[in-house]
Enzyme design. Sequence first.
Site, PDB file in Angstrom:
ATOM      1  N   ASN A   1     -13.417  -1.480   5.742  1.00 22.52           N
ATOM      2  CA  ASN A   1     -13.279  -2.109   4.441  1.00 22.52           C
ATOM      3  C   ASN A   1     -13.890  -3.506   4.533  1.00 22.52           C
ATOM      4  O   ASN A   1     -14.064  -4.049   5.619  1.00 22.52           O
ATOM      5  CB  ASN A   1     -11.810  -2.141   3.978  1.00 22.52           C
ATOM      6  CG  ASN A   1     -10.890  -2.792   4.996  1.00 22.52           C
ATOM      7  OD1 ASN A   1     -11.323  -3.254   6.049  1.00 22.52           O
ATOM      8  ND2 ASN A   1      -9.610  -2.834   4.696  1.00 22.52           N
TER       9      ASN A   1
ATOM     10  N   CYS B   1      -2.410  -8.675   7.548  1.00 16.61           N
ATOM     11  CA  CYS B   1      -3.486  -7.722   7.272  1.00 16.61           C
ATOM     12  C   CYS B   1      -4.135  -7.367   8.598  1.00 16.61           C
ATOM     13  O   CYS B   1      -4.762  -8.230   9.238  1.00 16.61           O
ATOM     14  CB  CYS B   1      -4.506  -8.326   6.311  1.00 16.61           C
ATOM     15  SG  CYS B   1      -5.929  -7.252   5.961  1.00 16.61           S
ATOM     16  N   GLY B   2      -3.982  -6.105   9.026  1.00 11.80           N
ATOM     17  CA  GLY B   2      -4.493  -5.684  10.327  1.00 11.80           C
ATOM     18  C   GLY B   2      -6.004  -5.702  10.405  1.00 11.80           C
ATOM     19  O   GLY B   2      -6.587  -6.246  11.350  1.00 11.80           O
ATOM     20  N   THR B   3      -6.670  -5.104   9.413  1.00 11.29           N
ATOM     21  CA  THR B   3      -8.132  -5.128   9.433  1.00 11.29           C
ATOM     22  C   THR B   3      -8.641  -6.556   9.249  1.00 11.29           C
ATOM     23  O   THR B   3      -9.677  -6.937   9.801  1.00 11.29           O
ATOM     24  CB  THR B   3      -8.731  -4.216   8.347  1.00 11.29           C
ATOM     25  OG1 THR B   3      -8.215  -4.598   7.069  1.00 11.29           O
ATOM     26  CG2 THR B   3      -8.428  -2.748   8.624  1.00 11.29           C
ATOM     27  N   GLY B   4      -7.894  -7.378   8.498  1.00 11.45           N
ATOM     28  CA  GLY B   4      -8.270  -8.777   8.329  1.00 11.45           C
ATOM     29  C   GLY B   4      -8.199  -9.551   9.630  1.00 11.45           C
ATOM     30  O   GLY B   4      -9.045 -10.412   9.900  1.00 11.45           O
TER      31      GLY B   4
ATOM     32  N   GLN C   1       0.832  -1.202   0.000  1.00 11.31           N
ATOM     33  CA  GLN C   1       0.000   0.000   0.000  1.00 11.31           C
ATOM     34  C   GLN C   1       0.870   1.258   0.000  1.00 11.31           C
ATOM     35  O   GLN C   1       1.969   1.262   0.581  1.00 11.31           O
ATOM     36  CB  GLN C   1      -0.926   0.052   1.217  1.00 11.31           C
ATOM     37  CG  GLN C   1      -2.175  -0.811   1.120  1.00 11.31           C
ATOM     38  CD  GLN C   1      -1.961  -2.205   1.672  1.00 11.31           C
ATOM     39  OE1 GLN C   1      -1.047  -2.450   2.449  1.00 11.31           O
ATOM     40  NE2 GLN C   1      -2.821  -3.132   1.279  1.00 11.31           N
TER      41      GLN C   1
ATOM     42  N   GLU D   1      -5.582  -9.926   0.088  1.00 11.90           N
ATOM     43  CA  GLU D   1      -6.106  -8.573   0.207  1.00 11.90           C
ATOM     44  C   GLU D   1      -6.602  -8.032  -1.136  1.00 11.90           C
ATOM     45  O   GLU D   1      -5.963  -8.211  -2.173  1.00 11.90           O
ATOM     46  CB  GLU D   1      -5.037  -7.626   0.761  1.00 11.90           C
ATOM     47  CG  GLU D   1      -4.687  -7.896   2.216  1.00 11.90           C
ATOM     48  CD  GLU D   1      -3.946  -6.731   2.846  1.00 11.90           C
ATOM     49  OE1 GLU D   1      -4.413  -5.583   2.705  1.00 11.90           O
ATOM     50  OE2 GLU D   1      -2.907  -6.965   3.473  1.00 11.90           O
TER      51      GLU D   1
ATOM     52  N   CYS E   1      -6.674   0.651   6.545  1.00 14.04           N
ATOM     53  CA  CYS E   1      -5.520  -0.250   6.531  1.00 14.04           C
ATOM     54  C   CYS E   1      -5.006  -0.320   7.963  1.00 14.04           C
ATOM     55  O   CYS E   1      -4.436   0.651   8.461  1.00 14.04           O
ATOM     56  CB  CYS E   1      -4.439   0.249   5.584  1.00 14.04           C
ATOM     57  SG  CYS E   1      -2.927  -0.739   5.633  1.00 14.04           S
TER      58      CYS E   1
ATOM     59  N   HIS F   1     -14.614  -7.497   4.477  1.00 12.52           N
ATOM     60  CA  HIS F   1     -13.899  -8.758   4.696  1.00 12.52           C
ATOM     61  C   HIS F   1     -14.871  -9.929   4.679  1.00 12.52           C
ATOM     62  O   HIS F   1     -15.974  -9.841   5.223  1.00 12.52           O
ATOM     63  CB  HIS F   1     -13.187  -8.749   6.051  1.00 12.52           C
ATOM     64  CG  HIS F   1     -12.002  -7.849   6.100  1.00 12.52           C
ATOM     65  ND1 HIS F   1     -10.727  -8.274   5.782  1.00 12.52           N
ATOM     66  CD2 HIS F   1     -11.896  -6.530   6.409  1.00 12.52           C
ATOM     67  CE1 HIS F   1      -9.882  -7.251   5.900  1.00 12.52           C
ATOM     68  NE2 HIS F   1     -10.574  -6.187   6.273  1.00 12.52           N
TER      69      HIS F   1
ATOM     70  N   ASN G   1      -4.179   0.854  -2.449  1.00 17.14           N
ATOM     71  CA  ASN G   1      -3.660  -0.483  -2.677  1.00 17.14           C
ATOM     72  C   ASN G   1      -2.696  -0.480  -3.860  1.00 17.14           C
ATOM     73  O   ASN G   1      -2.659   0.464  -4.652  1.00 17.14           O
ATOM     74  CB  ASN G   1      -4.803  -1.464  -2.946  1.00 17.14           C
ATOM     75  CG  ASN G   1      -5.511  -1.878  -1.670  1.00 17.14           C
ATOM     76  OD1 ASN G   1      -4.955  -1.797  -0.571  1.00 17.14           O
ATOM     77  ND2 ASN G   1      -6.744  -2.341  -1.806  1.00 17.14           N
TER      78      ASN G   1
END
Length: 273
Positions: free
Chosen positions: A158, A218-221, A46, A209, A73, A160, A64
């Site tokens: 975002n 992936c933090g949000t993941g 990113q 991602e 992110c 997922h 991205n």
Amino acid sequence: MSRPFLKMNGLGNDFVVVEARSAPFSPTAAEVRAIANRASGIGCDQLIVIEPGKGADARVRFWNADGEEVSACGNGTRCVGWLLMQSSGKDAVAIETKAGRLTAQRAGERLVSVDMGKPGLDWRDIPLAREQDTRSLDVTLFEDPSLATSPGCVSMGNPHVVFFTHDIEAVPIAAAGPLIERHPLFPEQVNVGFAQVLGRDRIRLRVFERGAGLTQACGTGACAALVAAARRDLTDRTATLMLDGGELLIEWRDDDHVIMTGPAAVDFAGELP
């Protein structure tokens, strides 16, 4: 005019970070792709741009590697939070993003905790193309016996989708990821997580991602996977997420906020051509 940048990473999820509080920087999609290209550019998952904040320490924008600007992110926010705290001497900073206002706090030597806010659990929050129970989708997204359960969906600013599997090493991520990412059920495409629950407090996770492919972390993941698992009583509301690049501690608090704690690292500095 050349533009200084920092190359940073959070558990191997890597970023080119550009400071734009003193001079504006609005890259085109083609410029983002050129910067992110690992063969001919700097190379990153990113691109991150730090802009002046209104009532916050900074406003942050994310792109991205495919050139698309996105709202959130997690690992990138943690890296920016660390930079802002280092430059200001503060122990906590407020960061504006398209997904909302986030707070980052020091949590140890090069460790940062970020309040990622409340997860979106309604089908319209993700968003989905039609009404579904986001705890467990009643739809076949990919025909493969290793993906043994119906996936759950969570928005962390975002979109997922999280599949639970008994053997994450057997999942054909390279084949499944791109197909699920662009499935018609997801009008804004989707980040695709593959999770193996190892215990009430531990999850192994890999994430394909949206717009970047399979990344080291992936933090949000990780936040989405913990929420999806806890909703199905597969784990407690606090767990360690084991990603390819390392571990994140994720807590889904009783006030519904999701807290992500993990490291931030600076790799090198340079100038954009």
